[in-house]
Enzyme design. Structure first.
Site: not given
Ligand code: PXP
Length: 239
Positions: A7, A10, A43, A45, A49, A70, A101, A151, A194
Site C-alpha cells: 500500500n 503514505h 486508497h 479517499r 488527503r 481501495e 480505516t 480482506e 491493517h
Molecule cells: N488494507 C486496508 C483495507 C486498509 O484500509 C489499509 C490502510 O489504508 C491497509 C490494508 C494497510 O494498513 P497499514 O498501512 O496499517 O499496513
C-alpha cells in the site's frame, strides 16, 4: 502461499505535506514491484488527503503486477473505478475524522446498496473484496452480495501485539483463523491487512488459504530508513 501487496498511500502522505511532486507514489509502486511485491494498493479517499486522482489513473496504466483500488462505495468512486479498471476494488468504510480505516465495512447493514455496485464492478470484470472484521455473520453477507474476496481487518490483532497483550493477540489470531475457514467454506477468497509489520506478519501469512497481505505503514516507515527495495524484500521474505 500468501503474497505481498504494498500500500503506497503514505508515500503520497509525505508528498502532500508540501504539496509538490516528491516523493511520487508511482515511483514507489515501480520500486515495490521490482523488489518482489505481487500487487500495489492505493486508497483514493473522498477528502484526497494522500492519493490523488492523477495517481490512480497513472497506476492503472503502469502497475504491471495488479492494482488493488481501495475505495468507499460512493457514486464518485464507482465512476473512477469503471474508468481505471483495476484488477480489484476493495471496498472500505470511510470517516473524515479517522486517521486510518479503523473498522471493517458494515456489510450486513448495507447489503442492498452494495449488491448493486458489486454487480456493476463484476460485469466490468473487476474483482471485488470487502474489508471486514473477522465476524462470521459479516462473511455470510459478503457471499450474499456477490463479493469475490474478503480482506480480514487485522487491526485488533496488531493492536494487541503493540500493547504486549499476548493472550489477546492469540485470541485475535484465532478469530482470524476461524474467519478464514468460514470464508473458505463460503467460496470467498481471502486477503488480510491493517497494522501488519515485520514483527507480527508471519502468523497471519501462515493462515490457511491466505492469498494477499496488504501492508502500507510499516513498509513505508522502514523504507524511509533503509530504502524501498530493502523494506519490501525483507517483508517478502518474512511472508
Ligand atoms: N488494507 C486496508 C483495507 C486498509 O484500509 C489499509 C490502510 O489504508 C491497509 C490494508 C494497510 O494498513 P497499514 O498501512 O496499517 O499496513
Amino acid at each position: 502461499m500468501a503474497t505481498l501487496g504494498v500500500n503506497i498511500d503514505h508515500i503520497a502522505t509525505i508528498r502532500q505535506a508540501r504539496g509538490g511532486r516528491d516523493p511520487d507514489p508511482i515511483h514507489a509502486a515501480v520500486l515495490a514491484e521490482l523488489a518482489g511485491a505481487r500487487g500495489i494498493t492505493a486508497h483514493l479517499r473522498e477528502d484526497r488527503r494522500h492519493i490523488q486522482d492523477r495517481d490512480i489513473y497513472i497506476l492503472g496504466q503502469t502497475v504491471s503486477t495488479h492494482l488493488n483500488f481501495e475505495m468507499a462505495p460512493t457514486p464518485e468512486m464507482l465512476k473512477i473505478a469503471l474508468d481505471v479498471r483495476p484488477y480489484m476494488v476493495t471496498i472500505v468504510p470511510e470517516k473524515r475524522e479517522e486517521k486510518t480505516t479503523e473498522g471493517g465495512y458494515p456489510v450486513r447493514e448495507k447489503e442492498r446498496e452494495l449488491s448493486e455496485k458489486i454487480a456493476t464492478l463484476r460485469e466490468n470484470h473487476i474483482l471485488v473484496s470487502l474489508f471486514i472484521n473477522p465476524d462470521i455473520a459479516e462473511m455470510r453477507s459478503c457471499a450474499r452480495v456477490g463479493a469475490t474476496h474478503i480482506e480480514l481487518h487485522t487491526g485488533a490483532y496488531a493492536n494487541a501485539g503493540t500493547a504486549n497483550d499476548r493472550a489477546a493477540e492469540e485470541d485475535e489470531l484465532t478469530a482470524l483463523k476461524n474467519a478464514a475457514m468460514a470464508a473458505q467454506r463460503l467460496g470467498l477468497r481471502i486477503n488480510a491487512g491493517h497494522g501488519l509489520n515485520y514483527q507480527n506478519v508471519s502468523p497471519v501469512a501462515d493462515i490457511d488459504n491466505m492469498e494477499e497481505l496488504n501492508i502500507g505503514h510499516s513498509i513505508i516507515s522502514r523504507a524511509a530508513m533503509v530504502g524501498m527495495d530493502n523494506a519490501v524484500r525483507e517483508m517478502v521474505s518474512l511472508i
